[in-house]
Structures are given as C-alpha cells and as structure tokens.
Design an enzyme around this catalytic site. Structure first.
Site, PDB file in Angstrom:
ATOM      1  N   CYS A  53       0.971  -0.865   0.233  1.00 40.74           N
ATOM      2  CA  CYS A  53       0.350   0.273  -0.110  1.00 40.74           C
ATOM      3  C   CYS A  53       0.888   1.171   0.134  1.00 40.74           C
ATOM      4  O   CYS A  53       2.007   1.378   0.217  1.00 40.74           O
ATOM      5  CB  CYS A  53      -1.117  -0.150   1.149  1.00 40.74           C
ATOM      6  SG  CYS A  53      -1.727   1.693   1.282  1.00 40.74           S
ATOM      7  N   CYS A  59      -0.732   7.155   5.996  1.00 44.06           N
ATOM      8  CA  CYS A  59      -2.818   6.342   6.952  1.00 44.06           C
ATOM      9  C   CYS A  59      -2.292   5.712   8.083  1.00 44.06           C
ATOM     10  O   CYS A  59      -3.295   6.109   9.594  1.00 44.06           O
ATOM     11  CB  CYS A  59      -3.202   5.595   5.370  1.00 44.06           C
ATOM     12  SG  CYS A  59      -4.751   4.501   6.115  1.00 44.06           S
ATOM     13  N   CYS A 381     -15.818  -5.843  19.683  1.00 42.36           N
ATOM     14  CA  CYS A 381     -14.722  -5.570  18.337  1.00 42.36           C
ATOM     15  C   CYS A 381     -12.977  -4.776  19.549  1.00 42.36           C
ATOM     16  O   CYS A 381     -12.287  -4.522  18.816  1.00 42.36           O
ATOM     17  CB  CYS A 381     -15.004  -4.828  17.362  1.00 42.36           C
ATOM     18  SG  CYS A 381     -15.905  -3.330  17.766  1.00 42.36           S
TER      19      CYS A 381
END
Length: 424
Positions: A53, A59, A381
């Site tokens: 990436c 990011c 999560c």
C-alpha cells in the site's frame, strides 16, 4: 510492544513486530507505560513484509499491514489473551482464530472526509491523533467494486466543480460515504447545507455498480463524531440496500449499521448461533438490522432485539417479516431500559450483546445484573473493554472464547465470548 529493561514499563511501538531488535525514540512517558517512534529495524522479524500500500506510512489505518497474515493472527490472539488476563483474570483457553479467507479487498463500506489539496477535491483520511489530511488514491482493503465506484464518483464531482467544505465557506462536500453489497453500491454525499445539481446525481447513477444516491446535510451544530447530519435526502435509485446473508435476505437504510466484512459477518453470526444454548427467551441488545437475532430464530421460542437507531429497527422488522420469522421481534429504545422492562415480565435465558468499541455503559451493566440472564453471549471488537465488562459482571464466568478475524491488516480484534451465571 516491548518492556523497557531500565523502567519495567511497557513500551508501545507502532510499526514494530514482536521479536525484532529495533532502535526507537521515546515520545511520551506515562506513569504505567511509554510510547515510542520506530527509528530503525536492526534485526527484522521473519513475519515482517513489505506493505502492499502506497499510503501505509501516512495513513496508519492498516496498522498491521507490514506483518504477514500468520503474524497478524498471532499478535491479535496474544492481545486478546493478555487483555482477558489483565482485566478479567482469565487464564483459560482461547480458541484458535477463525481466519479471514480474503485478507484484502474485503471492506464493504467507506467513510472518507473530503478536502482540497492543491485546489483539487480529494477524499482520504486524517493521520492518527492529528488533523493532517492524507489523500487516499487507492485502498487495499476496500472491495474492488467499492474502489472502482469511488474513483468514478470523485471524477464526476471534480468535473462538476464541487469543492470540499471548509469553515470559511458555505456549501461543499464534507464526507463521502459508500456501501457495497452483492455488487451494488450506495453513494451518500455528506455536505454542508446546499443543493446537489440533478446532473451530478444522474451521472453518478450512470455508474454501472451504483443503485442509490443519497445526500446527508450536516451543519456545524451537528456533532463531529456522527457521520450523518439530521437531514437525509434520497436523490435517486433504491431507498434501501439489500444483501443475501446465508439463508436470509436483508435490507438496510443509510443510517443502519452492518458489519464491514460481509463474508466474515456470516461466519460471526454462525459462531454466535453455535455458542447460544436453546431456551425460552433470547434478548439481543444493540441488534442493528436484526442479523444475529434472525440467525438465532430456531434457538428460542421468542427472540427480542433492542436497538437505539430508529432506521435500523425499521429494517429489522421488515427483515424478520420478509424472511417469515414470526418469533423474532424488535423494539426501539435504550438497551438498558428495555432490558429491565423485559426482565420485569419474563425470564431471560440468554442475552446477546454486540456493543460499540466503548463496551457496555455502566447503566447497561446494572441492567444486566438486574435481568440476571442465565447466559450471556458477548460479541466484542475491543478486547480491553470486553475484559473490563466481564470483570464488572461479577456473577458470570467465561465458558468459551472464540476470536474471529474480520478486519485483516488492522489491529482490530473481534471475539465471541460465552458467559454463564455462576449460581446456575
């Protein structure tokens, strides 16, 4: 994470891999831990890989993309085990991770803020813990259809002369939100108060994958933590998104949440079903569009789902009716209040909870203690809040822990935990 020999404090080092020898620069020292910046990898782990990436460094969203998949699974399972031990005192068995068969191009939804970069409209992300905007030209974990449609939507918006919203100027695009199920894409333009040119809408609808266009109008008075504003306009196409999940047909409105990995959502729901004992009444808190409740329809005489988002409740009711599930019902309201009201009148055999990352609020913990369900199936999560909530539920013990990898390349850990009341 490593442990500094001089202080004994844990040191958190983003981009480092367990077992490596690294040179770091300490950035922050807290009473119980330190954070550090990776300067140089002196001896690399065999699990380290070249991130596929171009935006990885800037990011930071895929924080484990520099680790091969086997290493990612090991790290996530270790994090879950350590959290359960630290906060809940649990040292028992954790089942092997259920792996994600598609570790790239799996994410079915995107929420990307907009900004002007060199006078060009871009969508992207903000660097972690900063206001620095990073334009994202390609995302490795978005589905291929989602990325294709995003690029075409952005070309249309640029050609139309649309600008990004700023505090100094009225109008403009604030965020692009898109969802993709079964090859069909929904586009939601989150804007400052403004009218969208019908020609823009028509061009977006001409993208083969796009079946729906909405506008969400957000003002400065709307909380920044919320994706959408109070006003939602249906501009063209289908009002709802539809998807096939196992034997069930589901629909959802723009505000309704669904798991970001469709394929693994089915696995997650099947895992919950397999871990849920049969009984008279099952209550699901934070039930969304009703997926888990529907998968549990044959586990109890009655299933009641509780959800705070009105659109999701509408979808859930329609989904249950469309699939012929007469023993599954959904109510709109606060999870804690509704659970207590149900428990006032009926015995709850099993409570299923799937809360946000922040876990169960104190009010909900008290409601669970009041309801005293025989079993709890906790879908989490966030291992830290999961373990803290289990510790707070004093009258329950862990029977089974099953992690499921849903968010590959990221540090997010999904787990299903079965709890049983100790006085049963």
């Amino acid at each position: 994470m490593v442990r500094a020999s001089a202080t004994g404090k844990p040191v958190f080092i983003p981009a480092a891999v367990p077992g490596e020898t690294v040179l770091v620069e300490v950035e922050k020292e807290m009473p119980k831990f330190m954070t550090a910046r990776l300067v140089k990898v002196i001896e690399a782990s065999s699990r380290r890989q070249q991130p596929p990436c171009e935006h990885y460094q800037e990011c930071g969203g895929c924080s484990l993309i520099h680790v091969d998949y086997k290493g990612q699974i090991q790290m996530k399972k270790q994090f879950l085990e350590e959290s359960l031990k630290k906060y809940a005192g649990y040292t028992g068995e954790v089942e092997p991770m259920i792996k994600n068969p598609t570790v790239f191009e799996y994410r079915n939804s995107l929420k990307m803020p907009a900004a002007m970069v060199d006078d060009v409209l871009e969508t992207g992300l903000y660097k972690r813990d900063s206001n620095d905007f990073v334009p994202i030209h390609a995302c490795a974990i978005h589905t291929r259809g989602l990325e294709k449609a995003r690029k075409e939507v952005m070309d249309i918006l640029r050609e139309s002369g649309m600008k990004a919203w700023s505090r100094n100027k009225r109008g403009g695009l604030r965020m692009l939100v898109m969802k993709e199920f079964d090859g069909k894409v929904q586009v939601i333009l989150v804007t400052d108060p403004m009218d969208i040119d019908p020609e823009i809408t028509a061009k977006i609808m001409n993208i083969p994958e796009v079946t729906s266009v909405w506008q969400s109008i957000k003002t400065e008075r709307d909380p920044e933590v919320e994706t959408f504003g109070k006003v939602m306009r249906h501009l063209a196409g289908d009002e709802t998104m539809s998807l096939k999940l196992g034997d069930f047909d589901l629909t959802l409105l723009p505000r309704s949440f669904f798991q970001l990995n469709t394929q693994q959502a089915k696995v997650l729901y099947e895992t919950v079903r397999d871990m849920t004992p049969e009984g008279g009444l099952i209550v699901e808190a934070y039930s969304g569009i009703g997926g888990i409740s529907m998968f549990l329809h044959d586990k109890a005489k009655k299933i009641i789902g509780i959800e705070g988002v009105a659109d999701a409740v509408t979808n859930a009711r329609e989904n249950a009716k469309a699939n012929g599930l007469e023993n599954v019902e959904f109510i709109h309201g606060d999870a804690a209040e509704q659970l207590e009201e149900i428990a006032d009148n009926e015995d709850v055999d099993t409570l299923v909870v799937d809360p946000p990352r922040s876990g169960l609020q104190e009010r909900m913990i008290e409601a669970v203690k009041f309801a005293q369900p025989k079993n709890i199936i906790y879908v989490s999560c966030n291992p830290s809040t999961l373990a803290k909530d289990i510790e707070a539920l004093e009258d329950y013990e862990i029977e089974k822990v099953q992690p499921v990898d849903i968010f590959s390349q990221t540090s997010n850990v999904e787990a299903v935990v079965k709890l049983k009341r100790t006085d049963e």
